[in-house]
Design an enzyme around this catalytic site. Structure first.
Site, PDB file in Angstrom:
ATOM      1  N   ASP A  95      -2.076   0.011   5.888  1.00 44.96           N
ATOM      2  CA  ASP A  95      -2.435   0.667   7.158  1.00 44.96           C
ATOM      3  C   ASP A  95      -3.929   0.840   7.372  1.00 44.96           C
ATOM      4  O   ASP A  95      -4.364   1.149   8.473  1.00 44.96           O
ATOM      5  CB  ASP A  95      -1.805   2.062   7.221  1.00 44.96           C
ATOM      6  CG  ASP A  95      -2.435   3.009   6.211  1.00 44.96           C
ATOM      7  OD1 ASP A  95      -2.448   2.655   5.008  1.00 44.96           O
ATOM      8  OD2 ASP A  95      -2.960   4.064   6.607  1.00 44.96           O
TER       9      ASP A  95
ATOM     10  N   ASP B  85      -0.105   5.208   0.719  1.00 42.98           N
ATOM     11  CA  ASP B  85      -0.348   6.221   1.757  1.00 42.98           C
ATOM     12  C   ASP B  85      -0.487   5.576   3.133  1.00 42.98           C
ATOM     13  O   ASP B  85      -1.284   4.654   3.316  1.00 42.98           O
ATOM     14  CB  ASP B  85      -1.623   7.003   1.444  1.00 42.98           C
ATOM     15  CG  ASP B  85      -1.504   7.787   0.158  1.00 42.98           C
ATOM     16  OD1 ASP B  85      -1.015   8.918   0.205  1.00 42.98           O
ATOM     17  OD2 ASP B  85      -1.891   7.245  -0.904  1.00 42.98           O
TER      18      ASP B  85
ATOM     19  N   ASP C 219       0.870  -1.165   0.000  1.00 44.03           N
ATOM     20  CA  ASP C 219       0.000   0.000   0.000  1.00 44.03           C
ATOM     21  C   ASP C 219       0.918   1.229   0.000  1.00 44.03           C
ATOM     22  O   ASP C 219       2.089   1.133   0.364  1.00 44.03           O
ATOM     23  CB  ASP C 219      -0.874  -0.035   1.267  1.00 44.03           C
ATOM     24  CG  ASP C 219      -1.613   1.271   1.487  1.00 44.03           C
ATOM     25  OD1 ASP C 219      -2.250   1.753   0.532  1.00 44.03           O
ATOM     26  OD2 ASP C 219      -1.547   1.813   2.608  1.00 44.03           O
TER      27      ASP C 219
HETATM   28 MG   LIG Z   1      -2.917   3.366   3.130  1.00 43.20          MG
END
Ligand SMILES: [Mg+2]
Length: 279
Positions: free
Chosen positions: A225, A47, A45
């Site tokens: 995240d 960001d 991932d």
């Molecule tokens: Mg992310």
């Protein structure tokens, strides 16, 4: 001794004697194990994982150590790198500046780039009409919710609430959900201070499964995240390595605190992968 120095001492130091090592021995062992696979897929991932979260999406950049390690992994034989993001592909490219041969999955799986000549996402007429209608709904809601803003993607519109007051953000998301959640052909995802709408059914889990199949990877690493990353983490199989960034609920085997630890993870993976390819 400062508390920082004490912390570094407890965690140990690397060969340079400068950088504290904070990955657990169990995670380092898992890195070692996955790095020994025949064809390794490193899917990340962006960001909040490679890049710290920022208020303005266009300002997002990978931490330099992560970017460097990821680019080095991309150059290794029998090793494929990929980014799996909720961002539209164009936006992902602009902020991530990915290595040339890195595969890209954007819009939570709705957009795929597998190299030059990859076909673009095309919406059918019904999807285009639905997308325009979704945009109208969200425009009205965002217009009455200060601090919220809309982002257009090829298959959807995103309601961003990061800069809005908490109650305003909650009300805006609730209002959008109330109107859109039962509409056939509209798919909603709640992320970190965003409500994602899409007229294409896709998830990062499908992205992971597609990449595994398309690359013939024998094991993969995925780190993310956000709640939408759980779809990807849920598609990992024994022999893979899944890492959650942050403190929220996760089904990942391992958890690290912040994108800084992803620098360490990617550097450890690079080191172990090089070692495995030599032997
Ligand atoms: Mg992310």
């Amino acid at each position: 001794m400062t508390s920082e120095a004490a912390g570094a001492g407890e965690a140990g130091t690397n060969n340079s004697g400068m950088t504290p090592l904070s990955l657990s021995p169990e995670l380092l062992e898992a890195v070692h194990r996955v790095a020994g696979t025949e064809h390794l897929l490193v899917a990340m991932d962006f960001d909040g994982t490679m890049a710290p979260l920022v208020d303005h999406a266009a300002d997002s950049r990978a931490l330099p150590r992560s970017a460097t390690a990821f680019a080095s992994l991309a150059e290794l034989p029998q090793t494929t790198t990929a980014l799996i993001s909720g961002r539209a592909l164009a936006s992902l490219r602009a902020v991530a500046l990915p290595p040339e041969n890195t595969l890209l999955i954007g819009s939570h799986g709705a957009e795929v780039w597998m190299g030059p000549g990859s076909s673009q996402l095309v919406l059918d007429d019904a999807q285009r009409v639905m997308l325009a209608s979704v945009r109208e709904v969200l425009e009205e809601i965002a217009g009455e919710a200060p601090g919220t803003l809309l982002e257009d993607k090829p298959a959807g519109v995103v309601l961003h609430t990061r800069l809005a007051a908490d109650d305003v953000a909650e009300d805006a998301v609730a209002a959008a959900r109330a109107v859109l959640q039962d509409r056939p052909g509209v798919f909603l995802k709640t992320g970190n201070r965003v409500l994602e709408t899409s007229v294409v059914h896709a998830s990062k889990g499908e992205g992971v499964a597609f990449l595994r199949q398309a690359t013939g990877a024998t094991a993969m690493v995925f780190a993310g995240d956000d709640t939408t990353d759980e779809d990807a983490l849920g598609r990992l199989v024994p022999g893979d390595l899944g890492v959650k960034v942050g403190l929220d609920f996760t089904q990942a085997q391992f958890r690290v605190e912040s994108p800084v630890h992803i620098c360490e993870l990617l550097e450890a993976l690079l080191r172990e992968r090089k070692r495995a390819l030599r032997s």
